[in-house]
Motif scaffolding. Structure first.
Motif, PDB file in Angstrom:
ATOM      1  N   SER A   1      29.143  30.062  14.517  1.00  0.00           N
ATOM      2  CA  SER A   1      28.737  30.039  13.109  1.00  0.00           C
ATOM      3  C   SER A   1      27.287  30.489  12.956  1.00  0.00           C
ATOM      4  CB  SER A   1      28.921  28.630  12.558  1.00  0.00           C
ATOM      5  OG  SER A   1      28.477  28.552  11.235  1.00  0.00           O
ATOM      6  N   ARG A   2      26.423  30.024  13.859  1.00  0.00           N
ATOM      7  CA  ARG A   2      25.017  30.423  13.800  1.00  0.00           C
ATOM      8  C   ARG A   2      24.852  31.911  14.090  1.00  0.00           C
ATOM      9  NH1 ARG A   2      21.495  26.218  17.081  1.00  0.00           N
ATOM     10  NH2 ARG A   2      19.826  27.405  16.106  1.00  0.00           N
ATOM     11  N   LEU A   3      25.606  32.424  15.049  1.00  0.00           N
ATOM     12  CA  LEU A   3      25.556  33.865  15.331  1.00  0.00           C
ATOM     13  C   LEU A   3      26.065  34.661  14.132  1.00  0.00           C
ATOM     14  CD1 LEU A   3      26.771  34.048  19.034  1.00  0.00           C
ATOM     15  CD2 LEU A   3      24.475  34.517  18.183  1.00  0.00           C
ATOM     16  N   ASP A   4      27.133  34.186  13.508  1.00  0.00           N
ATOM     17  CA  ASP A   4      27.669  34.870  12.328  1.00  0.00           C
ATOM     18  C   ASP A   4      26.638  34.953  11.212  1.00  0.00           C
ATOM     19  OD1 ASP A   4      30.142  35.466  13.422  1.00  0.00           O
ATOM     20  OD2 ASP A   4      31.121  33.678  12.610  1.00  0.00           O
ATOM     21  N   SER A   5      25.830  33.909  11.061  1.00  0.00           N
ATOM     22  CA  SER A   5      24.825  33.909   9.989  1.00  0.00           C
ATOM     23  C   SER A   5      23.696  34.901  10.282  1.00  0.00           C
ATOM     24  CB  SER A   5      24.256  32.506   9.781  1.00  0.00           C
ATOM     25  OG  SER A   5      23.443  32.123  10.861  1.00  0.00           O
ATOM     26  N   LEU A   6      23.523  35.285  11.549  1.00  0.00           N
ATOM     27  CA  LEU A   6      22.475  36.240  11.934  1.00  0.00           C
ATOM     28  C   LEU A   6      22.955  37.686  11.943  1.00  0.00           C
ATOM     29  CD1 LEU A   6      20.929  34.275  14.931  1.00  0.00           C
ATOM     30  CD2 LEU A   6      19.933  34.550  12.656  1.00  0.00           C
ATOM     31  N   ARG A   7      24.258  37.877  11.971  1.00  0.00           N
ATOM     32  CA  ARG A   7      24.804  39.236  12.087  1.00  0.00           C
ATOM     33  C   ARG A   7      24.570  40.031  10.814  1.00  0.00           C
ATOM     34  NH1 ARG A   7      30.811  38.493  13.889  1.00  0.00           N
ATOM     35  NH2 ARG A   7      30.782  40.738  13.892  1.00  0.00           N
ATOM     36  N   ILE A   8      24.326  41.313  11.006  1.00  0.00           N
ATOM     37  CA  ILE A   8      24.142  42.231   9.888  1.00  0.00           C
ATOM     38  C   ILE A   8      25.344  43.163   9.858  1.00  0.00           C
ATOM     39  CG2 ILE A   8      22.692  44.067   8.942  1.00  0.00           C
ATOM     40  CD1 ILE A   8      20.342  42.777  10.469  1.00  0.00           C
ATOM     41  N   GLU A   9      26.036  43.179   8.727  1.00  0.00           N
ATOM     42  CA  GLU A   9      27.228  44.001   8.525  1.00  0.00           C
ATOM     43  C   GLU A   9      28.226  43.816   9.664  1.00  0.00           C
ATOM     44  OE1 GLU A   9      26.086  48.000   7.559  1.00  0.00           O
ATOM     45  OE2 GLU A   9      24.792  47.320   5.953  1.00  0.00           O
ATOM     46  N   ASP A  10      28.573  44.861  10.388  1.00  0.00           N
ATOM     47  CA  ASP A  10      29.578  44.773  11.447  1.00  0.00           C
ATOM     48  C   ASP A  10      28.958  44.707  12.835  1.00  0.00           C
ATOM     49  OD1 ASP A  10      31.671  44.829   9.650  1.00  0.00           O
ATOM     50  OD2 ASP A  10      31.815  47.008   9.647  1.00  0.00           O
ATOM     51  N   GLU A  11      27.770  44.148  12.925  1.00  0.00           N
ATOM     52  CA  GLU A  11      27.082  44.035  14.208  1.00  0.00           C
ATOM     53  C   GLU A  11      27.920  43.171  15.163  1.00  0.00           C
ATOM     54  OE1 GLU A  11      22.450  43.341  15.359  1.00  0.00           O
ATOM     55  OE2 GLU A  11      23.313  41.955  13.917  1.00  0.00           O
ATOM     56  N   SER A  12      28.070  43.636  16.392  1.00  0.00           N
ATOM     57  CA  SER A  12      28.878  42.904  17.371  1.00  0.00           C
ATOM     58  C   SER A  12      28.091  41.717  17.920  1.00  0.00           C
ATOM     59  CB  SER A  12      29.286  43.820  18.521  1.00  0.00           C
ATOM     60  OG  SER A  12      28.170  44.101  19.345  1.00  0.00           O
TER      61      SER A  12
END
Length: 51
Positions: free
Chosen positions: A12-23
């Motif tokens: 969840s924390r990684l998802d909040s940091l991702r930009i657009e479709d960043e892996s």
């Protein structure tokens, strides 16, 4: 490449940091680069000469 297992909170924390479709690989690499840059800054931050 090693495989790791993440708990739901970490994902969840990684998802909040991702930009657009960043892996996840891209975001983790970016976080590691930031950590290493800050570590180098802290290491060299106390490297003053008293001349």
């Amino acid at each position: 490449m090693p495989k790791i297992t993440l708990d739901e909170e970490t994902v969840s924390r990684l998802d909040s940091l991702r930009i657009e479709d960043e892996s996840y690989d891209e975001i983790v690499t970016e976080l590691i680069n930031i950590y290493e840059a800050e570590e180098l800054t802290l290491f060299h931050g106390g490297d003053y000469s008293s001349d």
